[in-house]
Write an enzyme that holds these catalytic residues in place. Structure first.
Site, PDB file in Angstrom:
ATOM      1  N   ARG A 133       1.990  -5.053   6.136  1.00 25.38           N
ATOM      2  CA  ARG A 133       1.234  -4.013   5.433  1.00 25.38           C
ATOM      3  C   ARG A 133       2.059  -2.738   5.448  1.00 25.38           C
ATOM      4  O   ARG A 133       2.496  -2.297   6.517  1.00 25.38           O
ATOM      5  CB  ARG A 133      -0.135  -3.775   6.068  1.00 25.38           C
ATOM      6  CG  ARG A 133      -0.891  -2.702   5.305  1.00 25.38           C
ATOM      7  CD  ARG A 133      -2.371  -2.639   5.561  1.00 25.38           C
ATOM      8  NE  ARG A 133      -2.955  -1.734   4.569  1.00 25.38           N
ATOM      9  CZ  ARG A 133      -4.173  -1.778   4.093  1.00 25.38           C
ATOM     10  NH1 ARG A 133      -5.004  -2.697   4.518  1.00 25.38           N
ATOM     11  NH2 ARG A 133      -4.591  -0.920   3.195  1.00 25.38           N
TER      12      ARG A 133
ATOM     13  N   LEU B  68      11.168 -20.486  -4.684  1.00 24.18           N
ATOM     14  CA  LEU B  68      10.184 -19.582  -4.049  1.00 24.18           C
ATOM     15  C   LEU B  68       8.898 -19.629  -4.860  1.00 24.18           C
ATOM     16  O   LEU B  68       8.943 -19.638  -6.091  1.00 24.18           O
ATOM     17  CB  LEU B  68      10.740 -18.148  -4.068  1.00 24.18           C
ATOM     18  CG  LEU B  68       9.844 -17.055  -3.502  1.00 24.18           C
ATOM     19  CD1 LEU B  68      10.042 -16.949  -1.986  1.00 24.18           C
ATOM     20  CD2 LEU B  68      10.148 -15.694  -4.113  1.00 24.18           C
TER      21      LEU B  68
ATOM     22  N   TRP C 167     -11.152  -2.327  -9.417  1.00 18.80           N
ATOM     23  CA  TRP C 167     -11.794  -2.134 -10.730  1.00 18.80           C
ATOM     24  C   TRP C 167     -12.604  -0.840 -10.743  1.00 18.80           C
ATOM     25  O   TRP C 167     -12.972  -0.356 -11.801  1.00 18.80           O
ATOM     26  CB  TRP C 167     -12.716  -3.312 -11.067  1.00 18.80           C
ATOM     27  CG  TRP C 167     -12.013  -4.603 -11.396  1.00 18.80           C
ATOM     28  CD1 TRP C 167     -12.031  -5.763 -10.657  1.00 18.80           C
ATOM     29  CD2 TRP C 167     -11.197  -4.893 -12.548  1.00 18.80           C
ATOM     30  NE1 TRP C 167     -11.275  -6.735 -11.271  1.00 18.80           N
ATOM     31  CE2 TRP C 167     -10.758  -6.237 -12.434  1.00 18.80           C
ATOM     32  CE3 TRP C 167     -10.805  -4.148 -13.668  1.00 18.80           C
ATOM     33  CZ2 TRP C 167      -9.941  -6.851 -13.396  1.00 18.80           C
ATOM     34  CZ3 TRP C 167      -9.985  -4.764 -14.621  1.00 18.80           C
ATOM     35  CH2 TRP C 167      -9.565  -6.085 -14.479  1.00 18.80           C
TER      36      TRP C 167
ATOM     37  N   ARG D 243      -5.678  -2.104   8.504  1.00 19.75           N
ATOM     38  CA  ARG D 243      -6.864  -2.761   7.926  1.00 19.75           C
ATOM     39  C   ARG D 243      -6.441  -4.029   7.200  1.00 19.75           C
ATOM     40  O   ARG D 243      -5.321  -4.114   6.702  1.00 19.75           O
ATOM     41  CB  ARG D 243      -7.500  -1.870   6.847  1.00 19.75           C
ATOM     42  CG  ARG D 243      -8.272  -0.698   7.290  1.00 19.75           C
ATOM     43  CD  ARG D 243      -9.087  -0.164   6.091  1.00 19.75           C
ATOM     44  NE  ARG D 243      -8.246   0.487   5.112  1.00 19.75           N
ATOM     45  CZ  ARG D 243      -7.829   1.748   5.201  1.00 19.75           C
ATOM     46  NH1 ARG D 243      -8.172   2.483   6.240  1.00 19.75           N
ATOM     47  NH2 ARG D 243      -7.066   2.271   4.263  1.00 19.75           N
TER      48      ARG D 243
ATOM     49  N   ASN E 248       1.346   3.427  -2.908  1.00 16.30           N
ATOM     50  CA  ASN E 248       1.893   3.876  -4.204  1.00 16.30           C
ATOM     51  C   ASN E 248       1.354   5.264  -4.577  1.00 16.30           C
ATOM     52  O   ASN E 248       2.103   6.112  -5.065  1.00 16.30           O
ATOM     53  CB  ASN E 248       1.493   2.916  -5.329  1.00 16.30           C
ATOM     54  CG  ASN E 248       2.127   1.553  -5.181  1.00 16.30           C
ATOM     55  OD1 ASN E 248       2.981   1.349  -4.339  1.00 16.30           O
ATOM     56  ND2 ASN E 248       1.700   0.614  -6.014  1.00 16.30           N
ATOM     57  N   GLY E 249       0.048   5.470  -4.343  1.00 15.37           N
ATOM     58  CA  GLY E 249      -0.572   6.741  -4.692  1.00 15.37           C
ATOM     59  C   GLY E 249       0.025   7.889  -3.894  1.00 15.37           C
ATOM     60  O   GLY E 249       0.362   8.946  -4.433  1.00 15.37           O
TER      61      GLY E 249
ATOM     62  N   TRP F 152       2.927   7.975  -2.454  1.00 10.19           N
ATOM     63  CA  TRP F 152       4.330   8.145  -2.862  1.00 10.19           C
ATOM     64  C   TRP F 152       4.385   9.074  -4.082  1.00 10.19           C
ATOM     65  O   TRP F 152       5.215   9.977  -4.141  1.00 10.19           O
ATOM     66  CB  TRP F 152       4.928   6.776  -3.198  1.00 10.19           C
ATOM     67  CG  TRP F 152       6.386   6.765  -3.537  1.00 10.19           C
ATOM     68  CD1 TRP F 152       7.428   6.553  -2.679  1.00 10.19           C
ATOM     69  CD2 TRP F 152       6.968   6.971  -4.837  1.00 10.19           C
ATOM     70  NE1 TRP F 152       8.622   6.602  -3.367  1.00 10.19           N
ATOM     71  CE2 TRP F 152       8.369   6.861  -4.689  1.00 10.19           C
ATOM     72  CE3 TRP F 152       6.443   7.227  -6.106  1.00 10.19           C
ATOM     73  CZ2 TRP F 152       9.255   7.001  -5.756  1.00 10.19           C
ATOM     74  CZ3 TRP F 152       7.321   7.375  -7.176  1.00 10.19           C
ATOM     75  CH2 TRP F 152       8.713   7.261  -6.992  1.00 10.19           C
TER      76      TRP F 152
ATOM     77  N   ASP G 194       0.835  -1.206   0.000  1.00 10.10           N
ATOM     78  CA  ASP G 194       0.000   0.000   0.000  1.00 10.10           C
ATOM     79  C   ASP G 194       0.867   1.252   0.000  1.00 10.10           C
ATOM     80  O   ASP G 194       1.985   1.243   0.522  1.00 10.10           O
ATOM     81  CB  ASP G 194      -0.887  -0.032   1.256  1.00 10.10           C
ATOM     82  CG  ASP G 194      -2.038   0.956   1.157  1.00 10.10           C
ATOM     83  OD1 ASP G 194      -2.288   1.497   0.058  1.00 10.10           O
ATOM     84  OD2 ASP G 194      -2.678   1.200   2.194  1.00 10.10           O
TER      85      ASP G 194
ATOM     86  N   GLU H  14     -12.018  -4.473  -5.654  1.00  8.66           N
ATOM     87  CA  GLU H  14     -12.496  -3.090  -5.494  1.00  8.66           C
ATOM     88  C   GLU H  14     -11.708  -2.134  -6.400  1.00  8.66           C
ATOM     89  O   GLU H  14     -12.206  -1.083  -6.798  1.00  8.66           O
ATOM     90  CB  GLU H  14     -12.355  -2.637  -4.040  1.00  8.66           C
ATOM     91  CG  GLU H  14     -13.256  -3.366  -3.043  1.00  8.66           C
ATOM     92  CD  GLU H  14     -12.814  -4.786  -2.699  1.00  8.66           C
ATOM     93  OE1 GLU H  14     -11.619  -5.104  -2.885  1.00  8.66           O
ATOM     94  OE2 GLU H  14     -13.677  -5.584  -2.266  1.00  8.66           O
TER      95      GLU H  14
ATOM     96  N   HIS I 266       2.773   3.370  -9.034  1.00  5.28           N
ATOM     97  CA  HIS I 266       2.678   1.924  -9.288  1.00  5.28           C
ATOM     98  C   HIS I 266       3.935   1.437 -10.006  1.00  5.28           C
ATOM     99  O   HIS I 266       4.422   0.346  -9.748  1.00  5.28           O
ATOM    100  CB  HIS I 266       1.430   1.612 -10.120  1.00  5.28           C
ATOM    101  CG  HIS I 266       0.153   2.000  -9.436  1.00  5.28           C
ATOM    102  ND1 HIS I 266      -0.091   1.713  -8.110  1.00  5.28           N
ATOM    103  CD2 HIS I 266      -0.950   2.660  -9.878  1.00  5.28           C
ATOM    104  CE1 HIS I 266      -1.292   2.174  -7.778  1.00  5.28           C
ATOM    105  NE2 HIS I 266      -1.826   2.759  -8.830  1.00  5.28           N
TER     106      HIS I 266
HETATM  107  C1  FPP Z   1      -1.807   0.252  -3.410  1.00  2.00           C
HETATM  108  O1  FPP Z   1      -1.414   1.585  -3.438  1.00  2.00           O
HETATM  109  C2  FPP Z   1      -1.240  -0.482  -4.528  1.00  2.00           C
HETATM  110  C3  FPP Z   1      -1.934  -0.948  -5.609  1.00  2.00           C
HETATM  111  C4  FPP Z   1      -3.384  -0.781  -5.751  1.00  2.00           C
HETATM  112  C5  FPP Z   1      -1.261  -1.633  -6.729  1.00  2.00           C
HETATM  113  C6  FPP Z   1      -0.070  -2.479  -6.397  1.00  2.00           C
HETATM  114  C7  FPP Z   1       0.770  -2.594  -7.602  1.00  2.00           C
HETATM  115  C8  FPP Z   1       2.111  -2.645  -7.614  1.00  2.00           C
HETATM  116  C9  FPP Z   1       2.907  -2.712  -6.391  1.00  2.00           C
HETATM  117  C10 FPP Z   1       2.906  -2.583  -8.876  1.00  2.00           C
HETATM  118  C11 FPP Z   1       2.617  -3.645  -9.857  1.00  2.00           C
HETATM  119  C12 FPP Z   1       2.996  -4.960  -9.402  1.00  2.00           C
HETATM  120  C13 FPP Z   1       3.054  -6.003 -10.234  1.00  2.00           C
HETATM  121  C14 FPP Z   1       3.410  -7.333  -9.711  1.00  2.00           C
HETATM  122  C15 FPP Z   1       2.783  -5.857 -11.662  1.00  2.00           C
HETATM  123  P1  FPP Z   1      -2.507   2.721  -3.532  1.00  2.00           P
HETATM  124  O2  FPP Z   1      -2.602   3.141  -4.968  1.00  2.00           O
HETATM  125  O3  FPP Z   1      -3.789   2.270  -2.920  1.00  2.00           O
HETATM  126  O4  FPP Z   1      -1.811   3.825  -2.679  1.00  2.00           O
HETATM  127  P2  FPP Z   1      -2.511   4.972  -1.799  1.00  2.00           P
HETATM  128  O5  FPP Z   1      -3.263   4.266  -0.697  1.00  2.00           O
HETATM  129  O6  FPP Z   1      -1.350   5.757  -1.289  1.00  2.00           O
HETATM  130  O7  FPP Z   1      -3.393   5.756  -2.723  1.00  2.00           O
END
Ligand code: FPP
Length: 249
Positions: free
Chosen positions: A195, A138, A76, A201, A29-30, A32, A27, A74, A44
């Site tokens: 997490r 693995l 999607w 959560r 990525n957004g 970041w 969790d 979710e 991502h």
């Molecule tokens: C949650 O961050 C992350 C995701 C919904 C996507 C996870 C994808 C990757 C780690 C990269 C792709 C991986 C592969 C194996 C192809 P969020 O977007 O919900 O972050 P936020 O809560 O900060 O908005």
């Protein structure tokens, strides 16, 4: 690897009790991307590099199974541009990583509704699973279009069909029978759930399989997560006492 990473890895291995199965909610990525004024897909993209880090770290530490939550049912409902970016990233990940994964004897499995993926993504994941099927170092489970409630509901439906067809009696429906119809059939439950990004959560992830897992939550955002963070999580786990509801004497 930094010296502190080397020292931590030595400590992890010396302790001996390395979790066989680690599950991860990747969790942040957004956030970041937002912190850098970048579009969410850039987060991502950076998250994909962290997937390589955790696979490398897992291999070094002797972890047997990694189960990563890459895309929930979710998800999607996110904007179409973000969904397209995530699907393209999955194809990019496979194109970029498949040789390395094969060379490292990593077996990749996709857990979730793969029939909802685009035809191109579906072809890519089917090929990756087939080409890595013999990997023994693995097992890397990528949860894509995954939701735990629907996984359990699907398992119940499959068992109900067996009962309706007369192949099984209702009294024979045990926990083992249900577990054998989950996507994780045949695998041990996760010992440790990590997490990132600090949220407390479960987000509909592995609700059945995490019944006795130890939880480790770190404020580190997923794209910043390195193998050193993984080793820290394992060291923390090694200091826990697992009781499985019993009293230790
Ligand atoms: C949650 O961050 C992350 C995701 C919904 C996507 C996870 C994808 C990757 C780690 C990269 C792709 C991986 C592969 C194996 C192809 P969020 O977007 O919900 O972050 P936020 O809560 O900060 O908005």
């Amino acid at each position: 690897m930094s010296s502190s990473g080397d020292e931590l890895l030595t400590a992890v291995r010396l302790h001996g009790r390395v979790p066989a199965h680690i599950a991860v909610i990747m969790d942040g990525n957004g956030r970041w991307a937002q912190a850098r004024d970048l579009p969410r897909p850039a987060g991502h993209q950076a998250g994909m590099a962290a997937v390589r880090e955790i696979v490398e770290g897992g291999l070094h530490a002797g972890v047997e199974i990694l189960t990563l939550f890459a895309f929930s049912q979710e998800n999607w409902q996110r904007p179409p541009e973000e969904i397209d970016a995530l699907m393209s990233l999955l194809e990019e990940y496979i194109a970029r990583e498949s040789d390395e994964l094969k060379a490292q004897a990593v077996r990749v499995r996709i857990l979730g509704e793969i029939e909802r993926l685009s035809p191109a993504a579906r072809t890519a994941v089917d090929r990756l699973m087939a080409e890595t099927a013999e990997g023994t170092a693995l097992t890397l489970n990528l949860c894509i279009s995954y939701g735990a409630r629907s996984e359990i509901t699907r398992a119940a439906r499959l068992v109900a069909e067996e009962v309706a067809a007369g192949r099984r009696l209702p009294a024979e429906v045990t926990e083992e029978v249900l577990a054998a119809n989950l996507y994780t059939a045949g695998l041990p439950d996760p010992d440790l759930l990590i997490r990132t990004s600090g949220e407390l959560r479960l987000s509909n992830f592995l609700l059945w399989q995490l019944a006795y897992a130890e939880f480790y939550v770190t404020p580190v955002l997923w794209p910043d997560f390195t193998r050193v963070h993984l080793f820290e999580a394992i060291r923390d786990y090694q200091n826990r006492e697992r009781r499985f509801g019993r009293v230790l004497v």
